[in-house]
Design a protein around this motif. Structure first.
Motif, PDB file in Angstrom:
ATOM      1  N   ILE B 151      28.135  43.244  31.737  1.00 58.06           N
ATOM      2  CA  ILE B 151      29.156  42.948  30.724  1.00 58.06           C
ATOM      3  C   ILE B 151      30.483  43.585  31.136  1.00 58.06           C
ATOM      4  O   ILE B 151      31.539  42.960  31.064  1.00 58.06           O
ATOM      5  CB  ILE B 151      28.730  43.445  29.319  1.00 58.06           C
ATOM      6  CG1 ILE B 151      27.534  42.641  28.810  1.00 58.06           C
ATOM      7  CG2 ILE B 151      29.902  43.339  28.332  1.00 58.06           C
ATOM      8  CD1 ILE B 151      26.927  43.193  27.515  1.00 58.06           C
ATOM      9  N   LEU B 152      30.430  44.833  31.606  1.00 56.62           N
ATOM     10  CA  LEU B 152      31.664  45.482  32.064  1.00 56.62           C
ATOM     11  C   LEU B 152      32.299  44.672  33.181  1.00 56.62           C
ATOM     12  O   LEU B 152      33.488  44.363  33.154  1.00 56.62           O
ATOM     13  CB  LEU B 152      31.393  46.902  32.569  1.00 56.62           C
ATOM     14  CG  LEU B 152      32.644  47.571  33.166  1.00 56.62           C
ATOM     15  CD1 LEU B 152      33.659  47.917  32.096  1.00 56.62           C
ATOM     16  CD2 LEU B 152      32.280  48.807  33.983  1.00 56.62           C
ATOM     17  N   MET B 153      31.482  44.319  34.175  1.00 56.63           N
ATOM     18  CA  MET B 153      32.064  43.651  35.331  1.00 56.63           C
ATOM     19  C   MET B 153      32.650  42.290  34.967  1.00 56.63           C
ATOM     20  O   MET B 153      33.742  41.933  35.422  1.00 56.63           O
ATOM     21  CB  MET B 153      31.011  43.508  36.416  1.00 56.63           C
ATOM     22  CG  MET B 153      31.623  43.071  37.708  1.00 56.63           C
ATOM     23  SD  MET B 153      30.466  43.183  39.045  1.00 56.63           S
ATOM     24  CE  MET B 153      30.555  44.916  39.370  1.00 56.63           C
ATOM     25  N   ALA B 154      31.948  41.540  34.132  1.00 53.96           N
ATOM     26  CA  ALA B 154      32.486  40.243  33.702  1.00 53.96           C
ATOM     27  C   ALA B 154      33.779  40.441  32.921  1.00 53.96           C
ATOM     28  O   ALA B 154      34.758  39.713  33.129  1.00 53.96           O
ATOM     29  CB  ALA B 154      31.450  39.498  32.859  1.00 53.96           C
ATOM     30  N   SER B 155      33.802  41.463  32.073  1.00 56.44           N
ATOM     31  CA  SER B 155      35.001  41.653  31.263  1.00 56.44           C
ATOM     32  C   SER B 155      36.175  42.118  32.112  1.00 56.44           C
ATOM     33  O   SER B 155      37.314  41.739  31.869  1.00 56.44           O
ATOM     34  CB  SER B 155      34.729  42.601  30.098  1.00 56.44           C
ATOM     35  OG  SER B 155      35.025  43.928  30.444  1.00 56.44           O
ATOM     36  N   LEU B 156      35.900  42.915  33.156  1.00 56.13           N
ATOM     37  CA  LEU B 156      36.983  43.332  34.059  1.00 56.13           C
ATOM     38  C   LEU B 156      37.563  42.121  34.791  1.00 56.13           C
ATOM     39  O   LEU B 156      38.735  42.101  35.138  1.00 56.13           O
ATOM     40  CB  LEU B 156      36.480  44.366  35.073  1.00 56.13           C
ATOM     41  CG  LEU B 156      36.082  45.733  34.502  1.00 56.13           C
ATOM     42  CD1 LEU B 156      35.512  46.626  35.600  1.00 56.13           C
ATOM     43  CD2 LEU B 156      37.249  46.420  33.810  1.00 56.13           C
ATOM     44  N   LEU B 157      36.720  41.120  35.017  1.00 58.62           N
ATOM     45  CA  LEU B 157      37.175  39.902  35.691  1.00 58.62           C
ATOM     46  C   LEU B 157      37.572  38.835  34.682  1.00 58.62           C
ATOM     47  O   LEU B 157      37.887  37.702  35.056  1.00 58.62           O
ATOM     48  CB  LEU B 157      36.083  39.386  36.630  1.00 58.62           C
ATOM     49  CG  LEU B 157      35.777  40.318  37.808  1.00 58.62           C
ATOM     50  CD1 LEU B 157      34.472  39.913  38.476  1.00 58.62           C
ATOM     51  CD2 LEU B 157      36.927  40.300  38.812  1.00 58.62           C
ATOM     52  N   ASP B 158      37.514  39.197  33.407  1.00 60.69           N
ATOM     53  CA  ASP B 158      37.950  38.308  32.336  1.00 60.69           C
ATOM     54  C   ASP B 158      37.205  36.977  32.352  1.00 60.69           C
ATOM     55  O   ASP B 158      37.797  35.909  32.222  1.00 60.69           O
ATOM     56  CB  ASP B 158      39.469  38.084  32.461  1.00 60.69           C
ATOM     57  CG  ASP B 158      40.042  37.546  31.160  1.00 60.69           C
ATOM     58  OD1 ASP B 158      39.500  37.879  30.096  1.00 60.69           O
ATOM     59  OD2 ASP B 158      41.011  36.766  31.228  1.00 60.69           O
TER      60      ASP B 158
END
Ligand SMILES: [Zn+2]
Ligand SMILES: [Zn+2]
Ligand SMILES: [Zn+2]
Ligand SMILES: [Zn+2]
Ligand SMILES: [Zn+2]
Ligand SMILES: [Zn+2]
Ligand SMILES: [Zn+2]
Ligand SMILES: [Zn+2]
Lengths: 382, 382
Positions: B151-158
């Motif tokens: 979830i963090l990584m997806a959100s960092l990549l928007d």
């Protein structure tokens, strides 16, 4: 620079007292491995004037009783200044925060390692992150995907998080990406992950090379160097065990590091792989800022930038009479350490007694923290 | 409602065709476990008119060759409509996205499970998340801390991320917290995590109860029910193995689920634990929205809300001749299924042949997706 330039000259410069935010003192519970006396002597000999002591002792530091007990031990025996961590446990998430003002920080163990403090699951992490005051750091042993998970959870709760001992490319890249998006994350890297890799395991010995996080691939190691700007702090994760233990069939994980970190980093400066500015930022200034640690008055370290030596089989003051860095050739050594106006160490001699060290969390809070600019002063040059 | 109310009446209502976004067809590579023919018959018998087929076949679906191969197999043998997943591998992060428009979604396996597609580390996740188009879903098997990390990584990549088969309290709570902060995360839950727990392991048999994620504690199970609003999708994770395998010494993980999911959910509606609105949203409408799946014209399922029965030792159409739900007493059964105007299933009979099913990603894209309101229509009441 070539490698011969440092062999003959004497080039002493004055640096601030270094601060190691990640030290396992082993007292109480395993004083045959290390104790406050030996550990803080080792720190001073390494140019370190303040340590933050980890809570995975026996008993672990998880409540007022254990905190006060360790505070009493450290008061009697420390030679350098210090602060003490609180440990997060599965059962103290409601009570740990009471000790926050006296603590260096809260330590959360999210991976299996040399501790009884491993936290069960993310619901427990969440409680600790919610209850611990935002102004006092939380430090997480959070490897691989746990790095990402704890950053997410801290950011969802809008509080800062400090990641201990980053060791892998995937870890530093996720921290980098999180910082780029403005998330409040800081991180530290240890000398053994900067200067050693799986390539060194045969030399060190397979069992002896055990450490957590493990020694990683040369690619991981390179990623740390290539992302030096992402690293906030250098810290040893000084984790001493006896020679008998480290040379046994199944050695426990951990390396001593206090007496070797600064020479290794000075050597990197000498080699042009690190700037002196970075060294001072990551090993003095950022530890102060991130952990809100006070300036130690009249405290400095004089180092000989040109003294070339080979790291011996064991260092002088730690009880852990071996080192994974044995045989490494370095340029740079600690000449003299002055702590609060007293010469605490000079050329192999510790000159301050146990009890000289102070718990910096008991100092009156300064009205405003100051962060002096260190102009690197040449003391002698022959 | 009391438990006797449903025994005598006949109460048939019309519902939309259900969509199962998480199905392991086992073809190619293990057609003795299941194949497109048996799997899609099982789907129709379960009131499911569209499935998304997982890529961990043999060969796995990871490039154009394997995708086209499975597309050809499915075209010949499917009885219900379908779309096919692409699998993320350690080596296809640069090329997988070419197949994105034809794919149901990209599947990323972050944990060890019944697959060869486990992804190495977060640097590989990052490449896939960057390269796969934002408009087409990425679905992750991401348990525990991996839920947080992805979830963090997806959100960092928007970009949006869909978490497969949430099973634990810590997982649903982190998804809940992420949604509350506006992160683009969706999730699915399986019937075996809603209706079974470690309390059922003895009854099912220890080895046979193996599934990934494992059956969790009653506390975890309760957390799923208590956070029903956080669950976007119900999906089976239909993962058939032969009876011989599941009754062997070391059974592979996975349960069949296509023929039991809807009766179990209807029974929950009957018991008042779930609203019919939630059932339709999470098992038809949200799968369509999140996976951008087309409306199937003239497609509906007639269910008998009052038919009470006991789940037998094995269901009719799957080759996996056992079920972990055997012996459970449910109220609600599938009477008739109409797929694109044809009666595809009625009272135990499959009436459409292999090849009747269509790959919905080959349908012309509608100018605008429509999401009809289902007024639940009483068809018969005796
Ligand atoms: Zn040199
Ligand atoms: Zn650690
Ligand atoms: Zn440590
Ligand atoms: Zn300073
Ligand atoms: Zn009933
Ligand atoms: Zn899965
Ligand atoms: Zn699955
Ligand atoms: Zn619809």
């Amino acid at each position: 620079k070539t490698h011969t330039d440092c062999m003959t000259s004497r080039n002493i410069i004055k640096l601030p007292g270094f601060i190691d935010v990640h030290v396992h003192v082993r007292e109480p519970g395993a004083t045959y491995k290390e104790d406050f006396d030996s550990c803080t002597a080792s720190a001073l000999a390494g140019g370190i004037t303040m340590i933050c002591a980890m809570p995975n002792t026996n008993p672990p530091v998880v409540d007022r009783t254990s905190f006060d007990y360790v505070a009493a031990l450290s008061r009697v025996s420390s030679r350098c200044d210090y602060a003490l961590y609180m440990g997060a446990s599965t059962s103290n998430s409601e009570t740990a925060a009471e000790l926050a003002p006296q603590s260096a920080a809260l330590k959360m163990y999210l991976n299996e390692t040399y501790t009884t403090l491993k936290l069960d699951d993310m619901t427990v992490w969440q409680k600790h992150l919610q209850n611990w005051p935002k102004k006092i750091p939380i430090c997480a042993h959070a490897e691989r995907e746990k790095t990402g998970a704890i950053i997410l959870m801290a950011s969802l709760l809008d509080r800062p998080i400090h990641i201990c001992h980053l060791a892998r490319k995937e870890e530093i890249l996720i921290v980098k990406a999180a910082k780029e998006r403005g998330l409040k994350v800081t991180c530290e890297v240890c000398p053994h992950h900067l200067f050693l890799s799986t390539n060194d395991v045969d030399r060190i010995g397979k069992g002896r090379a055990e450490v957590r996080p493990v020694l990683c691939s040369p690619e991981d190691q390179e990623a740390l160097w290539n992302n030096m700007d992402v690293i906030d702090i250098f810290a040893t994760d000084h984790a001493p065990h006896s020679v008998e233990e480290k040379f046994s069939e199944k050695p426990p994980p951990g390396f001593p590091g206090l007496e070797t970190i600064l020479p290794l980093l000075l050597n990197a400066v000498h080699q042009g792989r690190l700037t002196m500015e970075d060294l001072i930022n990551k090993f003095h200034r950022n530890p102060r800022k991130i952990f809100n640690l006070p300036e130690q008055p009249n405290t400095y370290v004089e180092v000989d930038m040109d003294y070339e030596w080979t790291i011996p089989d064991a260092m002088e003051f730690t009880k852990s009479k071996w080192t994974p860095f044995a045989g490494m050739h370095v340029c740079g050594s600690i000449h003299r350490v002055t702590l609060r106006g007293e010469i605490a160490y000079v050329e192999g001699q510790i000159l301050v007694p146990p009890g000289f060290g102070q718990n910096v969390r008991e100092w009156p809070a300064p009205k405003k923290q100051t962060f002096p600019i260190y102009s690197i002063e040449k003391v002698e040059k022959e």
